[in-house]
Design a protein around this motif. Structure first.
Motif, mmCIF file in Angstrom:
data_model
loop_
_atom_site.group_PDB
_atom_site.id
_atom_site.type_symbol
_atom_site.label_atom_id
_atom_site.label_comp_id
_atom_site.label_asym_id
_atom_site.label_seq_id
_atom_site.Cartn_x
_atom_site.Cartn_y
_atom_site.Cartn_z
ATOM 1 N N UNK A 81 0.822 -1.209 0.000
ATOM 2 C CA UNK A 81 0.000 0.000 0.000
ATOM 3 C C UNK A 81 0.863 1.269 0.000
ATOM 4 N N UNK A 82 0.497 2.223 -0.836
ATOM 5 C CA UNK A 82 1.217 3.497 -0.892
ATOM 6 C C UNK A 82 1.049 4.239 0.448
ATOM 7 N N UNK A 83 2.081 4.971 0.927
ATOM 8 C CA UNK A 83 3.342 5.140 0.208
ATOM 9 C C UNK A 83 4.451 4.255 0.768
ATOM 10 N N UNK A 102 10.801 -16.252 -7.002
ATOM 11 C CA UNK A 102 10.489 -15.094 -7.836
ATOM 12 C C UNK A 102 8.977 -14.942 -7.960
ATOM 13 N N UNK A 103 8.448 -13.816 -7.455
ATOM 14 C CA UNK A 103 7.000 -13.586 -7.491
ATOM 15 C C UNK A 103 6.712 -12.186 -8.009
ATOM 16 N N UNK A 104 5.568 -11.979 -8.638
ATOM 17 C CA UNK A 104 5.179 -10.635 -9.087
ATOM 18 C C UNK A 104 4.761 -9.768 -7.907
ATOM 19 N N UNK A 105 4.751 -8.459 -8.145
ATOM 20 C CA UNK A 105 4.307 -7.539 -7.100
ATOM 21 C C UNK A 105 3.628 -6.337 -7.733
ATOM 22 N N UNK A 106 2.857 -5.622 -6.929
ATOM 23 C CA UNK A 106 2.277 -4.357 -7.375
ATOM 24 C C UNK A 106 1.999 -3.483 -6.167
ATOM 25 N N UNK A 107 1.682 -2.225 -6.434
ATOM 26 C CA UNK A 107 1.301 -1.283 -5.386
ATOM 27 C C UNK A 107 0.222 -0.374 -5.934
ATOM 28 N N UNK A 108 -0.448 0.341 -5.048
ATOM 29 C CA UNK A 108 -1.560 1.176 -5.489
ATOM 30 C C UNK A 108 -1.144 2.632 -5.699
ATOM 31 N N UNK A 109 -1.950 3.328 -6.451
ATOM 32 C CA UNK A 109 -1.817 4.774 -6.583
ATOM 33 C C UNK A 109 -2.750 5.418 -5.560
ATOM 34 N N UNK A 142 -4.990 1.063 6.617
ATOM 35 C CA UNK A 142 -4.254 0.687 5.412
ATOM 36 C C UNK A 142 -4.585 -0.738 4.983
ATOM 37 N N UNK A 143 -4.654 -1.647 5.955
ATOM 38 C CA UNK A 143 -4.975 -3.041 5.638
ATOM 39 C C UNK A 143 -6.396 -3.150 5.104
ATOM 40 N N UNK A 144 -7.329 -2.463 5.728
ATOM 41 C CA UNK A 144 -8.725 -2.509 5.292
ATOM 42 C C UNK A 144 -8.863 -2.021 3.844
ATOM 43 N N UNK A 145 -8.197 -0.917 3.520
ATOM 44 C CA UNK A 145 -8.247 -0.387 2.158
ATOM 45 C C UNK A 145 -7.573 -1.334 1.172
ATOM 46 N N UNK A 146 -6.486 -1.950 1.584
ATOM 47 C CA UNK A 146 -5.769 -2.885 0.712
ATOM 48 C C UNK A 146 -6.633 -4.101 0.398
ATOM 49 N N UNK A 147 -7.279 -4.636 1.420
ATOM 50 C CA UNK A 147 -8.130 -5.815 1.233
ATOM 51 C C UNK A 147 -9.280 -5.498 0.288
ATOM 52 N N UNK A 148 -9.879 -4.323 0.451
ATOM 53 C CA UNK A 148 -10.986 -3.928 -0.432
ATOM 54 C C UNK A 148 -10.524 -3.813 -1.881
#
Length: 232
Positions: A81-83, A102-109, A142-148
């Motif tokens: 989760x940003x930032x 080796x695993x993919x990853x991403x993050x939010x804007x 942050x966790x709640x927003x990430x899960x959603x």
């Protein structure tokens, strides 16, 4: 089997103590009087944002990778989760790759982009079992927003990994005893595990064994006794 389990326990304890030592040396974990978001006066403060150069970030994310492997949480990709979660998730993905995972990853804007590649996230597509990488859990926002966000993408949040579990009574209970910690509230509310590199009890263990840090032990123990969750 018992010998293997004992070896694993010793290895976990060692790397947790090494993390505490590392955080104190970097002055990311410091002592004094600090007001928390809950309005409590804490005798210690942890600020992961102070892992702010290449070497310290490298070491930090190696600890994250070890904690993930020790946790045995099944996952397909990482999400930050940003930032603060952005460098953490990228660095942890690199550390895992160096450990041959080796695993993919991403993050939010923070704001959804409506041009170029667009979307609410950057990096790999959210899919499969997604492990959330964050610094700490306080109110759990942050966790709640990430899960959603993960669920909205059709993926499955499978766990959370944080740097330090403060082991304090969470905000939902509204009382200073007989409650759940913020990490336990996440586990109860969302049905996913929370793993940490180290905990408040690991910090206390470190202080007890370090003569130079003994002056902080009494205050941290008193804080643990007043605001901490039970010692099962």
């Amino acid at each position: 089997m018992a010998a293997r389990l004992n070896y694993r326990s010793i290895a976990m304890s060692h790397f947790r103590q090494e993390f505490i030592r590392f955080a104190i040396e970097r002055e990311v974990l410091c002592f004094g009087e600090f007001k928390t978001k809950a309005g409590r006066l804490s005798p210690y403060f942890f600020n992961a944002g102070l892992f702010n150069d290449g070497e310290s970030l490298k070491q930090l994310t190696q600890f994250y990778a070890q904690a993930i492997l020790f946790s045995n949480i099944p996952f397909d990709m990482l999400y930050g989760p940003a930032y603060k979660g952005i460098p953490l998730v990228a660095g942890t993905a690199i550390a895992l790759a160096e450990m041959e995972r080796n695993v993919p990853y991403c993050f939010n804007r923070k704001e959804t982009k409506d041009h170029g590649e667009g979307g609410a996230t950057v990096g790999a597509k959210l899919q499969g079992r997604v492990l959330i990488i964050d610094d700490v859990i306080t109110a759990g926002t942050s966790v709640r927003e990430s899960i959603a966000l993960i669920r909205a993408a059709g993926a499955t949040p499978c766990g959370v990994v944080i740097a330090l579990d403060r082991m304090e009574i969470g905000q939902q209970t509204g009382r200073d005893s007989d409650g759940l910690s913020a990490a336990q509230e996440v586990q109860q509310n969302y049905g996913i595990p929370v793993a940490a590199i180290a905990s408040l009890d690991d910090l206390l263990f470190y202080l007890r064994g370090n003569a130079a840090m003994m002056q902080n032990l009494q205050a941290v123990q008193a804080y643990r006794d007043r605001y901490g969750i039970g010692k099962d």
